[in-house]
Design a protein around this motif. Structure first.
Motif, short mmCIF file in Angstrom:
data_model
loop_
_atom_site.label_atom_id
_atom_site.label_comp_id
_atom_site.label_asym_id
_atom_site.label_seq_id
_atom_site.Cartn_x
_atom_site.Cartn_y
_atom_site.Cartn_z
N SER A 78 -28.64 18.93 -37.57
CA SER A 78 -28.52 18.63 -36.15
C SER A 78 -27.51 19.59 -35.56
CB SER A 78 -28.06 17.18 -35.94
OG SER A 78 -27.73 16.98 -34.58
N ASP A 80 -26.29 19.39 -32.81
CA ASP A 80 -25.39 18.63 -31.93
C ASP A 80 -24.06 18.31 -32.59
OD1 ASP A 80 -27.27 18.63 -29.92
OD2 ASP A 80 -28.09 16.67 -30.46
N PRO A 88 -21.13 20.62 -31.08
CA PRO A 88 -21.99 21.81 -31.21
C PRO A 88 -21.18 23.10 -31.08
CG PRO A 88 -22.85 20.29 -29.54
CD PRO A 88 -21.49 19.81 -29.92
#
Length: 176
Positions: A78, A80, A88
């Motif tokens: 991910s 994120d 991020p």
């Protein structure tokens, strides 16, 4: 000393394998903010933090050991939460948490007598999070690091080095 406008740097252009590293010679030389210094990088070490950041290993979705990602990266991460701080990363990013060099310019709030000083950089940067407990930025992760000819960093995060150790030997110290 007249500073160049561009420099060579290795850019991380996304999470993944070695193909996410891009050598460029047209990267703008950073300008130090008021409380920063500009360091001409003499040596920068590669450590697990640099590799794990490139791979995206800090993502909460990765459950394998770092060697599983190896040179290719992980197939599912991910973006994120794949940065050191759980946020991020912004790409492109210049990695390099371990930096040794000489100060070649200073911001307006830094004493000009620091120019010429040989320094190491503390890689867990507290200055940028207002020195809050348990929070930091990692050089080369949340901000650009030393895989370049120059790096701008908070003056308070740089420390004078009076040692006969080589630049390469000193660059092996900060993250370890």
């Amino acid at each position: 000393m007249a500073l160049p406008h561009t420099m060579a740097a290795v850019l991380l252009i996304g999470h993944g394998g070695l193909d996410k590293l891009e050598y460029r010679t047209d990267v703008s030389v950073p300008q130090p903010a008021a409380d920063e210094v500009l360091i001409q990088v003499d040596a920068a070490a590669v450590n697990n933090t640099d590799i794990n950041t490139r791979l995206g290993w800090y993502s909460k979705t990765v459950e394998e050991a770092t060697n599983v990602g190896g040179a290719e990266g992980f197939s599912e991460i991910s973006n994120d939460d794949a940065g050191w701080s759980g946020t991020p990363l912004k790409f492109p990013r210049i990695q390099g948490a371990d930096v040794v060099g000489h100060i070649v310019a200073v911001g307006s709030a830094v004493d000009a007598s620091r120019i010429g000083e040989r320094v190491m950089v503390r890689n867990m940067l507290r200055h940028y999070v207002d020195r809050r407990h348990y929070e930091s930025w990692t050089l080369g992760s949340e901000c650009d690091g030393g895989f370049a000819q120059f790096v701008a960093i908070a003056s308070a995060e740089t420390h004078a080095v009076l040692s006969d150790w080589s630049d390469a030997a000193l660059a092996a110290v900060p993250c370890s």
